[in-house]
Scaffold this active site. Structure first.
Site, short mmCIF file in Angstrom:
data_model
loop_
_atom_site.label_atom_id
_atom_site.label_comp_id
_atom_site.label_asym_id
_atom_site.label_seq_id
_atom_site.Cartn_x
_atom_site.Cartn_y
_atom_site.Cartn_z
N SER A 62 -8.88 -0.89 -4.84
CA SER A 62 -9.03 -0.40 -3.47
C SER A 62 -10.51 -0.14 -3.18
O SER A 62 -11.31 -1.06 -3.19
CB SER A 62 -8.15 0.83 -3.25
OG SER A 62 -7.72 0.87 -1.89
N LYS A 74 0.86 -1.19 0.00
CA LYS A 74 0.00 0.00 0.00
C LYS A 74 0.89 1.23 0.00
O LYS A 74 1.30 1.73 1.05
CB LYS A 74 -0.93 -0.02 1.23
CG LYS A 74 -2.16 0.87 1.04
CD LYS A 74 -3.05 0.34 -0.04
CE LYS A 74 -4.26 1.22 -0.28
NZ LYS A 74 -5.03 0.80 -1.44
#
Length: 613
Positions: free
Chosen positions: A408, A204
């Site tokens: 996401s 991430k």
């Protein structure tokens, strides 16, 4: 006695002058807008007609999108519309409908691709348009492409043509793919800005620019795999279209220099030698070539043709009444933000309202949610997911059609759907979560500015001018960890996987559509057409119509938009080319404004920073 007017009187005089000035400005805009609209109406040309043996000129000027963003009409007035390709947007659905209509239109003999002003499109959208061009060619009609230059994405679309023409002084630029961004860690340290980051997921990397001065090894690993997958799809597509070997496309600097030597330094001749294009001709030479295949248009000294915009306008017919069995279509395009958002962005409230409207419409039997988003607010994503669940509870199947990006937060709102389609080059996954708070207490201290006071709790005194305590940081990190686990459980439940298996392919890692299918994150490779058919199948419908749910403009907004839209064509071109310094500043502003635009009430985000199409 003073001759000066009193303070109160001066204030009221100033207010009146301000109000009166605004009144005059609005009246002038309306008057001149009406005059321009009247001039347009009086000088309007005769309706366009399509004669037999006509070429459809597919001049795509601007960016190809699933949904156009809302543009203020006054801003649109001065942005020059399609004359400014950096701002203009073209609906993917309009391009596909035009090609499919031309395929069965006996008057259309060929399509000519003119692409110098094609901006952002995304590989997946270009490949879908290419498939439509293949169907057009399969009907016995031809496709031609002409350009002075072709950049990489323009060339991808041009490769679907039967024949590619290039200006002798032009060239084809096939650079490959890259992922670079700006990093601000050292700059923030020099300014004594404190960046507090909370995240879960090895890959991430959305907050890396604020923590590092370079890309982390994990991000490089993930990005390399992603780019290699996308480039493989690009090179395979072009190689098949042009009957080349994939390694003939992306040349090293040394190899390209050798090719230039063979071509006497002419990039256009390199394109011929490598089989990238078929013939070198000037624009007039191309017109002459086309006049050998199509009737001549003597009035315009060219071949018989109809422009994309004109042909699209001819296709637009008044909507017919829908049947009582329909598939609802809702577009979720852009960043996911909290509250109500204009078209072009996804609002937790506004997109939920569209899904709710489809749920309570008795004529809607299933819904296709078109997702083209890198994510954003975790709270807004969950709002939308809840409405997807409510549709399913109402016995209305939900099918996801992923566009260029559904990652996401874009995957969060997709995971529970009854069926998920992605294109081979869709960028998806990025199952991870982060939060970030920036404080400026040290920056202000350097200027002699301090914050002090009292509060009844640790939370009451939270401020960007005060340091973040370790205890508050621990609470925020706990919330991020809980959010990640919830994301894992949502995917596991929606995709029929164990949380442990999801975690292995999560950690913020990004995947192509092909890889996502292999990993079980999507059900099938396909686009909107297949998604609508699947929704009908799940709803048990053999005959149906589709109904697009979208935010409606008020009567006043429609009037102003039409008014200024008519006037814009009569204004001079006000564009100015931006210099290198301005481009650099704009890039930095874009990086910073991206995070600034996020408005999650909990400060928690599901966003993929590498998912630009």
């Amino acid at each position: 006695m003073s001759t000066k007017p009193s303070v109160i009187r001066r204030i009221f005089v100033g207010l009146w002058r301000t109000v009166n000035g605004l009144r005059k400005l609005i009246l002038n805009l309306l008057v001149f807008g009406l005059l321009a609209a009247l001039i347009v109406a009086m000088t309007e040309e005769e309706p366009v007609s399509v004669k037999p043996d006509t070429a459809l000129v597919l001049e795509l000027s601007g960016s190809i999108v699933d949904q156009k963003r809302y543009v203020d009409p006054i801003e649109a007035l001065f942005s020059q519309g399609k004359n400014n390709p950096d701002e203009h947007e073209i609906l993917l659905a309009d391009v596909l409908d035009t090609i499919h209509n031309a395929e069965v239109d006996s008057r259309i003999k060929a399509i000519v691709l003119v692409l110098p002003d094609l901006r952002r499109a995304g590989m997946s959208k270009l490949q879908v348009i290419g498939e439509a061009l293949n169907e057009f060619r399969a009907s016995g009609k031809q496709v031609f492409a002409y350009g002075n230059f072709f950049d990489q994405q323009q060339y991808l679309l041009a490769s679907y043509a039967d024949k590619i023409y290039l200006n002798p002084q032009g060239g084809v630029m096939i650079d490959g793919l890259s992922s670079y961004q700006m990093y601000f860690k050292s700059a923030l340290e020099k300014l004594d800005v404190q960046t507090h980051v909370f995240r879960v997921g090895t890959y991430k990397s959305a907050v890396e620019p604020f923590l590092r001065d370079d890309m982390s090894p994990a991000a490089k690993e993930a990005n390399t795999a992603l780019l290699n997958g996308l480039w493989q799809s690009y090179s395979d597509t072009v190689a098949v279209n042009r009957q080349l070997q994939p390694d003939q496309l992306s040349l090293s600097a040394e190899d390209y220099l050798a090719q230039l030597d063979k071509a006497n330094g002419q990039p256009a001749q390199v394109a011929i030698n490598l089989g990238w294009v078929d013939k070198l001709v000037t624009r007039d030479g191309f017109r002459e070539e086309m006049k050998q295949l199509l009737p001549e248009d003597k009035e315009h000294h060219s071949f018989r043709q109809v422009h994309f915009d004109d042909y699209l306008a001819l296709m637009k017919q008044p909507s017919l009444p829908l049947s009582e069995q329909n598939i609802g279509v809702i577009v979720a395009k852009g960043k996911i933000l909290n509250g109500y958002q204009q078209p072009g962005e996804i609002g937790g409230e506004s997109t939920s309202a569209l899904l709710r409207k489809a749920r309570y419409d008795d004529d809607i039997k299933a819904v296709v949610l078109r997702v083209d988003s890198p994510g954003g607010s975790a709270f807004a994503s969950e709002q939308i997911r809840q409405e997807v669940l409510a549709l399913q509870k109402a016995n209305k199947p939900v099918v996801i059609s992923m566009g260029s990006v559904a990652a996401s937060g874009g995957y969060w709102i997709s995971a529970d759907a009854d069926y998920i389609f992605a294109t081979p080059t869709t960028i998806t996954g990025s199952i991870g979560i982060f939060g970030m708070i920036t404080t400026f207490e040290k920056t202000l201290a350097n200027l002699g500015i301090y914050t002090d006071g009292v509060a009844t709790s640790d939370w009451a005194g939270l401020s960007v001018t005060r340091a973040l305590s370790p205890q508050v940081s621990a609470v925020i990190q706990r919330g991020i960890e809980r959010g990640y686990q919830e994301f894992i459980n949502i995917v596991a439940s929606g995709r029929g996987m164990s949380p442990q298996d999801v975690d292995k392919i999560a950690q913020g890692r990004v995947w192509t559509g092909v890889k996502a299918l292999e990993l079980g994150l999507v059900d099938e490779l396909g686009d909107m057409q297949q998604a609508v058919a699947k929704a009908a199948e799940l709803a048990g419908l053999s005959q149906y119509d589709t109904h697009l749910f979208e935010q409606e403009l008020s009567a006043e907004q429609l009037f102003i938009q039409q008014l200024f839209g008519a006037a814009s064509g009569w204004l001079p071109d006000l564009r100015a080319d931006s210099g290198l310094l301005e481009q650099l500043i704009n890039q930095a502003k874009l990086e910073i404004s991206l995070l600034d635009s996020f408005n999650d009430p909990n400060g928690i985000y599901l966003y993929c920073d590498t998912c630009n199409d």
